[in-house]
Structure formats: C-alpha cells, structure tokens
Design an enzyme around this catalytic site. Sequence first.
Site, mmCIF file in Angstrom:
data_model
loop_
_atom_site.group_PDB
_atom_site.id
_atom_site.type_symbol
_atom_site.label_atom_id
_atom_site.label_comp_id
_atom_site.label_asym_id
_atom_site.label_seq_id
_atom_site.Cartn_x
_atom_site.Cartn_y
_atom_site.Cartn_z
ATOM 1 N N HIS A 246 0.847 -1.194 0.000
ATOM 2 C CA HIS A 246 0.000 0.000 0.000
ATOM 3 C C HIS A 246 0.874 1.233 0.000
ATOM 4 O O HIS A 246 1.956 1.233 0.582
ATOM 5 C CB HIS A 246 -0.952 0.017 1.209
ATOM 6 C CG HIS A 246 -0.248 -0.197 2.513
ATOM 7 N ND1 HIS A 246 0.135 -1.442 2.953
ATOM 8 C CD2 HIS A 246 0.159 0.684 3.462
ATOM 9 C CE1 HIS A 246 0.741 -1.332 4.126
ATOM 10 N NE2 HIS A 246 0.788 -0.050 4.451
ATOM 11 N N HIS B 188 0.931 5.114 1.161
ATOM 12 C CA HIS B 188 0.297 6.123 2.012
ATOM 13 C C HIS B 188 0.258 7.431 1.243
ATOM 14 O O HIS B 188 1.266 7.851 0.672
ATOM 15 C CB HIS B 188 1.131 6.365 3.280
ATOM 16 C CG HIS B 188 1.228 5.189 4.188
ATOM 17 N ND1 HIS B 188 0.418 5.036 5.286
ATOM 18 C CD2 HIS B 188 2.046 4.103 4.179
ATOM 19 C CE1 HIS B 188 0.746 3.906 5.915
ATOM 20 N NE2 HIS B 188 1.726 3.320 5.259
HETATM 21 P P1 5GP Z 1 1.999 0.284 7.359
HETATM 22 O O1 5GP Z 1 2.399 0.512 8.794
HETATM 23 O O2 5GP Z 1 1.893 -1.187 7.049
HETATM 24 O O3 5GP Z 1 2.838 1.031 6.370
HETATM 25 O O4 5GP Z 1 0.566 0.936 7.230
HETATM 26 C C1 5GP Z 1 -0.619 0.285 7.560
HETATM 27 C C2 5GP Z 1 -1.686 1.346 7.661
HETATM 28 O O5 5GP Z 1 -2.936 0.715 7.590
HETATM 29 C C3 5GP Z 1 -1.644 2.146 8.960
HETATM 30 O O6 5GP Z 1 -1.526 3.535 8.666
HETATM 31 C C4 5GP Z 1 -2.961 1.793 9.640
HETATM 32 O O7 5GP Z 1 -3.525 2.884 10.337
HETATM 33 C C5 5GP Z 1 -3.823 1.333 8.487
HETATM 34 N N1 5GP Z 1 -4.803 0.320 8.821
HETATM 35 C C6 5GP Z 1 -4.574 -0.829 9.539
HETATM 36 N N2 5GP Z 1 -5.698 -1.555 9.646
HETATM 37 C C7 5GP Z 1 -6.668 -0.857 8.971
HETATM 38 C C8 5GP Z 1 -8.052 -1.114 8.739
HETATM 39 O O8 5GP Z 1 -8.631 -2.105 9.156
HETATM 40 N N3 5GP Z 1 -8.727 -0.168 8.016
HETATM 41 C C9 5GP Z 1 -8.112 0.957 7.528
HETATM 42 N N4 5GP Z 1 -8.870 1.804 6.819
HETATM 43 N N5 5GP Z 1 -6.810 1.222 7.727
HETATM 44 C C10 5GP Z 1 -6.097 0.323 8.449
#
Ligand code: 5GP
Length: 135
Positions: free
Chosen positions: A99, A101
């Site tokens: 993903h 951001h």
């Molecule tokens: P990472 O830390 O893997 O780069 O980012 C994961 C992102 O996914 C985080 O910013 C977190 O807030 C978001 N996230 C995690 N679980 C969920 C969810 O169930 N729904 C949504 N909309 N965002 C999520």
Amino acid sequence: MKDCIFCKIAAGEIPSDKIYEDDKVVAFMDIRPVSRGHALVLPKLHAADIVETPDDVIADVMKQAKRIAVSIQHALNADGFTISTNRGEAAGQTVFHLHFHIIPRYRKDGLKPWPHQETEPRTRTQLAEEIKKHL
Ligand code: 5GP
Ligand code: ZN
C-alpha cells in the site's frame, strides 16, 4: 489472500471509507491517520510489498495514487502531500499487502521531517560503490 485485512477491504468484506476503485486498484481512508485526509492506495492483487509486486501493477497503482493525491490536496485545501510505502518491519510495515500512504501535508501540521545526518564524502562514495554492485 485469506487472513489479509486489505484483501478483505478490497473485496468489500470489511467496511472502509472507499475513495476510488477500479478492476485493479482500490483507495480508502486510513483508520489511524497521520494527518487529516490520510489515505491508502493499493492493488487488489495480493503481494506483501513493493518488491513482491509486478512492475505493471505498481504502475497502475502509482498512476491512481498521483491522481488521488492531487484530488485530496484540492479537496482538503492541503499545502502538499507525501507519498510513501514501507517494506519490512524495520521500515514500520504493519500490514503486509502493498500500500502507498498518501499523507496530505499542511504548513502547520507539526509533522517532523526525518532527522538528517552528516556523512564524510569518502563514506558516501563507498556506499555508492557497494550499491552499484547490486544493481
Ligand atoms: P503500514 O504501517 O503497514 O505502512 O501501514 C498500515 C496502515 O494501515 C496504517 O496507517 C494503519 O492505520 C492502516 N490500517 C490498519 N488496519 C486498517 C483497517 O482495518 N482499516 C483501515 N482503513 N486502515 C487500516
Ligand atoms: Zn492482501
């Protein structure tokens, strides 16, 4: 992929605030935003991170990420945005489905820039040489 939260969101099995969807890409609001309007853009195809994802899929996702980021900036009157992706726990990755951001930036959002360090020119040259060997 079974047990992947973003696959489930992409499939509509778990609710989200979707911004955009086509046959390959989906975008929705981050549940714990870093700034007002923080969104995530990802492929519907499951792959753990940017390295595991085919280049053509990354191209599709990035094309939409750019478009959505500009729309978010306009819609929310932001002053700019940061687009980023994490690979690996050490980088802060918590969801292992690629993903990007999109973090809208505001002049007074209080987000601190990454701390920079000084380096010796010789060290930089050595690092560049090491990296070039792996390209
Ligand atoms: P990472 O830390 O893997 O780069 O980012 C994961 C992102 O996914 C985080 O910013 C977190 O807030 C978001 N996230 C995690 N679980 C969920 C969810 O169930 N729904 C949504 N909309 N965002 C999520
Ligand atoms: Zn997935």
